[in-house]
Every structure is written in C-alpha cells, then in structure tokens.
Design an enzyme around this catalytic site. Structure first.
Site, PDB file in Angstrom:
ATOM      1  N   HIS A  24      44.286  40.531  39.927  1.00 51.12           N
ATOM      2  CA  HIS A  24      44.048  39.692  39.020  1.00 51.12           C
ATOM      3  C   HIS A  24      44.947  38.999  38.602  1.00 51.12           C
ATOM      4  O   HIS A  24      45.420  38.724  37.345  1.00 51.12           O
ATOM      5  CB  HIS A  24      43.284  40.527  38.017  1.00 51.12           C
ATOM      6  CG  HIS A  24      41.653  40.996  38.378  1.00 51.12           C
ATOM      7  ND1 HIS A  24      40.676  40.139  38.038  1.00 51.12           N
ATOM      8  CD2 HIS A  24      41.476  42.135  38.678  1.00 51.12           C
ATOM      9  CE1 HIS A  24      39.706  40.874  38.707  1.00 51.12           C
ATOM     10  NE2 HIS A  24      40.004  42.198  39.075  1.00 51.12           N
ATOM     11  N   ASN A  96      33.825  41.994  35.738  1.00 52.57           N
ATOM     12  CA  ASN A  96      33.836  41.052  36.462  1.00 52.57           C
ATOM     13  C   ASN A  96      32.684  40.033  36.482  1.00 52.57           C
ATOM     14  O   ASN A  96      31.637  40.237  35.402  1.00 52.57           O
ATOM     15  CB  ASN A  96      33.802  41.384  38.230  1.00 52.57           C
ATOM     16  CG  ASN A  96      35.084  42.123  38.588  1.00 52.57           C
ATOM     17  OD1 ASN A  96      36.175  41.875  38.249  1.00 52.57           O
ATOM     18  ND2 ASN A  96      34.968  43.185  39.375  1.00 52.57           N
ATOM     19  N   TYR A 306      44.660  51.550  34.937  1.00 51.67           N
ATOM     20  CA  TYR A 306      44.867  50.460  34.058  1.00 51.67           C
ATOM     21  C   TYR A 306      45.989  50.541  33.053  1.00 51.67           C
ATOM     22  O   TYR A 306      47.208  50.039  33.129  1.00 51.67           O
ATOM     23  CB  TYR A 306      43.497  49.878  33.585  1.00 51.67           C
ATOM     24  CG  TYR A 306      42.862  49.056  34.499  1.00 51.67           C
ATOM     25  CD1 TYR A 306      42.316  49.748  35.555  1.00 51.67           C
ATOM     26  CD2 TYR A 306      42.365  47.762  34.082  1.00 51.67           C
ATOM     27  CE1 TYR A 306      41.352  48.791  36.415  1.00 51.67           C
ATOM     28  CE2 TYR A 306      41.792  47.058  34.938  1.00 51.67           C
ATOM     29  CZ  TYR A 306      41.282  47.481  36.102  1.00 51.67           C
ATOM     30  OH  TYR A 306      40.486  46.838  36.824  1.00 51.67           O
TER      31      TYR A 306
END
Length: 469
Positions: A24, A96, A306
């Site tokens: 991303h 998403n 993350y």
C-alpha cells in the site's frame, strides 16, 4: 566546510525520505468526520457509536502492489483505511474496497505479496508468479474474480465502497458479544475504468486519483459514504455452513442484513501531505472498549504486523506523531526514551515513570475490560472439509450476480492478465476456474484465443460485488 548552513541543508535533504510502506505504498488521504445516525448501542458500548456522536476521522486509500511512484489507475485492490479519534482513544479500521481477500492464513501473506512485487532477477512484475500462486491457493479465486471484473480499476476513492473485510467483534454494556462486519457504501455511485481507458489515463497522468480526490474536496464536493454493519450473535458462528472468520468469504445478506449506522464525510485536504498521510500509521491493534477481535487468522496476525511495520518505518514513537496521536485526554502509557522522544508523559510528576507507582500516575481501568472470548480448544472447529467450499461463493458471483456482458469483460480482463504466463501456469489456473463453473473456464480460454475490443463500463450503483456481498 565552514558554510554550516549549506552543510545543514544538504545533510537534511539526504534524510528527507523515509522507507515507503512495504504494501500500500501509493496512497491518497483526507480528513473528515463520522456522524452516527442510527442506534446500535444494543450491540456495542463503544462511545464512537452513541447516537448523534460526531468523530474526527483521517482516511487513507491506496493501491496494494505499486510503489510510491506507481500509476494511480492500475488494476489492483484498493486499501480503505480509517482512523477514528474517539473519546476513548484511536480506533483504526484498516480495510479494502472489497469485502474479502486472496488468502485466509497469514502465513501465506508474505509470499502472496512477493508475487505482486518485482521478480528478483528481472526486476519486473511477474504475472507468472501471480497466477502460479493463485492456482495453488484455490481460496483466492473469489478475490481474483472481483479483481478482474468491472470493479478492478476504480476511478477514484469517491466512487468505490470500503469494507473492514475481517470479522470483528462488538460487546455491549451487558457484556454480550456479537461478531460484526463493517461496510461503507459510496453515496457517489460506482465508476470504474476499462483496461483501455486506464491506459489512456496513465498516458495523461500517473496521479489521476490524487487529482480527483484533492480537487473534489477543494471545490466543496465532499465525498460521503453510508456506514452499515452486519451482526452475528456470538453463539451463531457455530451454526453456519461456512467459516464466518474466513477472510475469503462474505456473510450472506439474506441471513445477516445490513444495519445502517451513520455517515462518513471527508471534507478537508491535509495542509501537509507528508505529515498527515505519509506519517499516518493504521493498525488493527488500535481498538477501543466495545470493539474487539475474532478468531480470524489474518486479523490476528495483522494485530502484530501493522504496528511492527510502523515502528520500523516511522520510529519507536510513531504513535505520538500528529497524525497518530490520540485526541482523548484519558489515553496514557509508560513508553520511555528511544529515538525521537519528542513528547513528555510524566503526568505532572517525574517520579511517575513506571507502573504501579505511589505518585498518582495513570492506572488501568478495569471497567473497560473485554468480556471473555469463548474458546473450546477445538482447532478444527471452523475447518472447511468439503472440497467445494472455496468455489461456492465465486460461483454464485459468476452465475447469479454478473450478467453476460459483465462475464464477457471478466473473461477478457483475465485473459489479458494471463497472457504473459507459461502454458503450465495457465492450465493450472484454468482448472481452478473450471471448478467454479465450466463456462468461466471456457470463457477465459476463448478470450485468450481471440481477444475482443473492450466495451465501455456502465456507471452503476448495483454492480456485481455490491449484490454479491
């Protein structure tokens, strides 16, 4: 060398760049608000969902595979991430523009991403690697079908939906737990490019999405989405004929209807993109009381990966950068020292630097404790043991939702994407398509032999994925 101003300027320039996101990397952001319009407090005690509440939001949308310099209008899944600055701290919904994903086991995720990046020898994208991986992971055919469909190249974030994708959990004031899916439906309608149209756009500009988003907000055309949830009582997970925690599956709307919650409006362009968007650090580990996790394997891994990615990319204290710092006064921690310690957290007393202490430092609040998660030790409880499990939903999408024109475009898009692949990989992927439906395999085979000119896509608010959820 005594021109210290020159040295300072050059030295700073050498350090202006930070590592781009491994996934991303190419993205676009905006600031706005979320307003609750419907009461769902019987499902969750999260303050962000109290009726009438308005919460500040930082959003980022992105492509998955491309580097920071990649073109905006590539055929790819789009990230749809939201940071809610709630009264209890930050809640991040990292999703998403599709309700599902390619794999359901996080162990496969690094390998999947490697197939989307550059080949170690050629340094070019490798369709061979992509389809080779997908052919070995039949669960991916659901997402690949969506990717190669009309929805594969959104015009911009304003004209696409957003999803939490994972199964999360709510709990209410009584301590009752519910499984939940998050949906954000665009109010602008859906718009998508064909391959040919996207090529023309890229020939004109590689920044089409950034231009569209910035200009829309700058001229007061604020994009909006309606937020919905699907709710499943905790005990009902055992009663489904599919794994409700499988990221490659949707929850049928007939059994779990959409419940309206509120409206998301993005109405401000950041004054400094780097500060507020490039430094934005979204993580599923950022939750607030009333919102929790589930046995979704991919979600469990993302809770770690993350935040760890942000510590590497932005630094030890990434969570205190302006984009990521909570706006709630009651969010405290005892993090200490490390590079770029640019904040203080001595709570008015420098002796209160550990916990527990006798100096009035903050303590844990037991009133916000999450209720127990029912675990019975059965590792195979949600194992899908029937061979057709991964083909049921993509088959319904292909045969029941798409019309013939949409299927024809799907065949054409997929044949074009597969064109550089070896015959061996093509045959393995054809076998997967045949398991979904014989017409699917036959259609892609025919398109690969005689490619046709693409038709213009309709602008439609009820296109395939919308109905298939």
């Amino acid at each position: 060398m005594q021109d210290y101003q020159l040295i300072e300027k050059l030295a700073h320039q050498n350090r202006e760049r930070i590592p781009e996101r491994a996934v991303h990397a190419k993205g676009w952001g905006a600031q706005g608000k979320f307003t609750v319009t419907h009461d769902i407090t019987k499902y969750t005690c999260a303050k962000v969902f109290r009726p009438g509440t308005t919460t500040e939001v930082l959003a980022r949308w992105s492509t998955v595979a491309g580097e920071m310099g990649a073109a905006d209008t590539e055929r790819d899944v789009r990230g749809f991430s939201l940071k809610f600055y709630t009264p209890d701290g930050n809640w991040d919904l990292v999703g998403n523009n599709t309700p599902i994903f390619f794999v359901r086991d996080a162990y496969k995720f690094p390998d999947f991403i490697r197939t989307q990046k550059r080949h170690p020898k050629t340094n070019m994208r490798s369709p061979e690697a992509m389809f080779d991986f997908w052919a070995a992971q039949p669960e991916s055919v659901h997402q690949v079908t969506i990717l190669m469909s009309d929805r594969g190249i959104p015009v911009n974030p304003m004209h696409m939906n957003g999803y939490g994708s994972h199964t999360f959990s709510f709990w209410n004031e009584a301590g009752e737990r519910f499984w939940v899916k998050f949906h954000f439906k665009t109010q602008q309608g859906h718009k998508y490019y064909t391959n040919k149209e996207a090529e023309e756009v890229i020939g004109r500009t590689r920044e089409a999405t950034q231009e569209d988003l910035y200009n829309a907000i700058d001229t007061g055309n604020f994009p909006k989405w309606t937020m919905f949830v699907q709710i499943m009582p905790e005990a009902d997970a055992d009663k489904q004929d599919f794994n409700p925690f499988d990221l490659t599956k949707v929850w049928p709307h007939g059994a779990f209807p959409l419940i309206e919650v509120g409206e998301l409006e993005m109405n401000r362009n950041p004054d400094n993109y780097f500060q507020m968007v490039e430094n934005a650090a979204y993580s599923p580990s950022n939750v607030v009381p009333g919102i929790g996790y589930s046995p979704d394997k991919m979600l469990q891994a993302r809770v770690f990966s993350y935040a760890d990615a942000h510590r590497y990319r932005l630094g030890t204290h990434y969570e205190m950068l302006p984009a990521n710092a909570p706006k709630a006064a009651n969010v405290n921690h005892y993090h200490k020292d490390g590079p770029m310690r640019f904040f203080t957290n001595d709570f008015g007393n420098p002796d209160a630097y550990y916990e527990p202490n006798q100096y009035g430092g903050p303590v844990a609040d037991p009133s916000v404790k999450e209720p127990p998660l029912r675990i019975d030790g059965d590792a195979d409880r949600y194992h899908q043991d029937h061979v057709d499990a991964d083909y049921v939903q993509p088959r319904a999408l292909y045969t029941e939702v798409m019309d013939q024109a949409e299927r024809d475009r799907l065949h054409s898009n997929m044949a074009a994407a597969m064109a550089p692949c070896s015959d061996a990989v093509k045959e393995r992927w054809y076998a997967v398509l045949g398991r979904v439906h014989p017409d699917y395999e036959a259609g892609v085979r025919a398109a690969a032999k005689s490619p046709k000119e693409e038709n213009a896509l309709p602008v439609d608010s009820d296109t395939p994925v919308e109905a298939a959820e």
